[in-house]
Design a protein around this motif. Structure first.
Motif, short mmCIF file in Angstrom:
data_model
loop_
_atom_site.label_atom_id
_atom_site.label_comp_id
_atom_site.label_asym_id
_atom_site.label_seq_id
_atom_site.Cartn_x
_atom_site.Cartn_y
_atom_site.Cartn_z
N SER A 30 9.43 -12.35 -5.82
CA SER A 30 10.06 -11.04 -5.71
C SER A 30 11.53 -11.14 -6.08
CB SER A 30 9.91 -10.50 -4.28
OG SER A 30 10.63 -9.31 -4.12
N GLU A 121 -1.63 -2.37 1.60
CA GLU A 121 -0.91 -3.44 0.91
C GLU A 121 -1.83 -4.65 0.70
OE1 GLU A 121 3.51 -2.46 2.82
OE2 GLU A 121 2.31 -4.13 3.57
N ARG A 176 13.05 -1.18 0.78
CA ARG A 176 11.88 -1.92 0.28
C ARG A 176 11.11 -2.53 1.45
NH1 ARG A 176 15.48 -3.39 -4.53
NH2 ARG A 176 14.63 -2.01 -6.14
N THR A 179 5.10 -3.90 0.62
CA THR A 179 4.87 -5.14 -0.13
C THR A 179 3.52 -5.09 -0.82
OG1 THR A 179 6.18 -6.40 1.47
CG2 THR A 179 4.77 -7.65 -0.03
N LYS A 184 8.37 -6.65 -3.00
CA LYS A 184 8.91 -5.62 -2.12
C LYS A 184 9.19 -4.34 -2.91
CE LYS A 184 9.28 -8.05 1.73
NZ LYS A 184 8.58 -7.66 2.98
N SER A 186 10.13 0.05 -2.64
CA SER A 186 10.56 1.25 -1.91
C SER A 186 9.72 2.43 -2.38
CB SER A 186 12.04 1.54 -2.19
OG SER A 186 12.21 1.94 -3.54
#
Length: 378
Positions: A30, A121, A176, A179, A184, A186
């Motif tokens: 990330s 997620e 953010r 995930t 990550k 937002s």
């Protein structure tokens, strides 16, 4: 009667979905400001799918429609009985869109929103999201975005405006806390860096709920591959033909600030492109509005929370009546007043015979290939 949702369960994988899988190598790290090119849709989609029936049930339980816009601004309501303080919604747009019953949600239900968001997620670790059909992908991103917004606003409620919510010192829209495949994200990232980037039809704007009265409505159904086109068209028609979407001021066409935000992706020739887009969903009244105005001014905004209570707990309550008889359910006076306004509006709609809707979807866009599937949102 207001029915509250059960604690949410895990999203189910439809038959044919991959139950085991690994995170794609490109997504295992990330960056501070991720490019998110890893989420580009695959050119060879598979037949896997995700079942959102639990979220669908929740939406039907906690979302209330205020009905179609009458293009009449709501007057300022009277103060609550016994006080000079104004509780509840005062926005002239308060009788448009949908409302979420945040004040009725208990701790267990709110916690289940967080668990459901985390399960969505985790679904991306089992199903190759990028290789789903474009409609399946679009439904996933819209649902994940909206689940996350409902979750965070529910955690922060009471709050007047969602943009006041901070997560570790970062405004909600830019935080953010989501995930996917180890990256990550937002809510803003999901909208602009994934969906707006890889889908060319601006109708996708109307799937994303921002928690504000001035934005597109939260639908009372979960999105899925089969209904995503229909729900987006419904959301577009609702927004375009409302005061919070389009108005006239001094002969100029005023539109929502959301069109300015989406301009780099969908409206490069702003006035021409926005007007063409609005025409696609305009009803008779809005068509007349477009014809008699010039220019496009993206200045309409309303940032108050799209709930029933105005983001503030009111200390005074009213009993609910049914057929003239009081029942045991009690709600704040301002909420009771809002629901009475809503009922009056619905009676006016019935008197005027405005009880039907026509939805256009599967519209061909310039440059589309001849073999394009008509039910796919481009």
């Amino acid at each position: 009667m207001m029915t509250l949702p059960r604690v949410l369960a895990r999203p189910a994988l439809l038959a044919g979905a991959m139950l085991l899988g690994t995170v794609p190598a490109a997504a295992q790290t990330s960056a501070a400001t991720p490019d998110l090119a890893t989420f580009a849709p695959s050119g060879t989609p598979n037949k896997d799918g995700i079942d959102y029936s639990i979220w669908d049930e929740a939406m039907k339980s906690i979302v209330i429609s205020m009905g179609p816009s009458l293009r009449e601004g709501a007057p300022r309501p009277d103060p609550s009985f016994g006080t000079r303080r104004q509780y509840g919604h005062v926005s002239r747009y308060r009788l448009e869109g949908t409302r979420v019953m945040f004040s009725f949600l208990d701790a267990d239900v709110i916690a289940s929103f967080t668990e459901y968001r985390k399960d969505l997620e985790a679904t991306a670790d089992k199903v190759d999201i990028q290789s789903l059909s474009r409609n399946e992908q679009l439904a996933f991103w819209i649902n994940l975005h909206n689940v996350a917004m409902v979750e965070q606003i529910a955690n922060a409620w009471p709050v007047r405006q969602p943009r006041e919510i901070m997560i570790d010192g970062v405004p909600l829209d830019d935080a953010r806390f989501i995930t996917v495949e180890g990256i990550k994200l937002s809510p803003h990232d999901i909208r602009e860096k994934i969906v707006y980037r890889y889908w060319k039809d601006p109708v996708v704007m109307y799937g994303f709920w921002r928690g504000e009265i001035g934005g597109p409505s939260l639908q009372r159904e979960a999105f899925n591959a089969d209904n995503v086109g229909r729900l987006l068209a419904r959301g577009a028609a609702d927004f375009v033909n409302s005061l919070r979407g389009t108005q006239e001021l001094g002969g100029t066409l005023q539109v929502s600030e959301h069109y300015r935000e989406a301009a780099p992706f969908f409206f490069p020739a702003f006035e021409t492109d926005v007007r063409a887009h609005l025409t696609r969903f305009a009803d008779e009244a809005t068509t007349g509005l477009l014809a008699k105005t010039t220019g496009v001014d993206p200045s309409i905004s309303e940032h108050d929370i799209a709930d029933l209570e105005g983001g503030v707990r009111e200390p005074t309550y009213s009993n609910i009546t049914s057929n003239g008889q009081a029942v045991s359910f009690r709600i704040p006076q301002s909420m009771a007043a809002l629901l009475r306004e809503r009922e009056t509006k619905f009676q006016e709609i019935i008197r005027e015979g405005r009880t039907g809707t026509v939805t256009f979807s599967n519209i061909a866009l310039p440059g589309d290939p001849a073999d394009k599937e008509t039910d796919e949102v481009e």
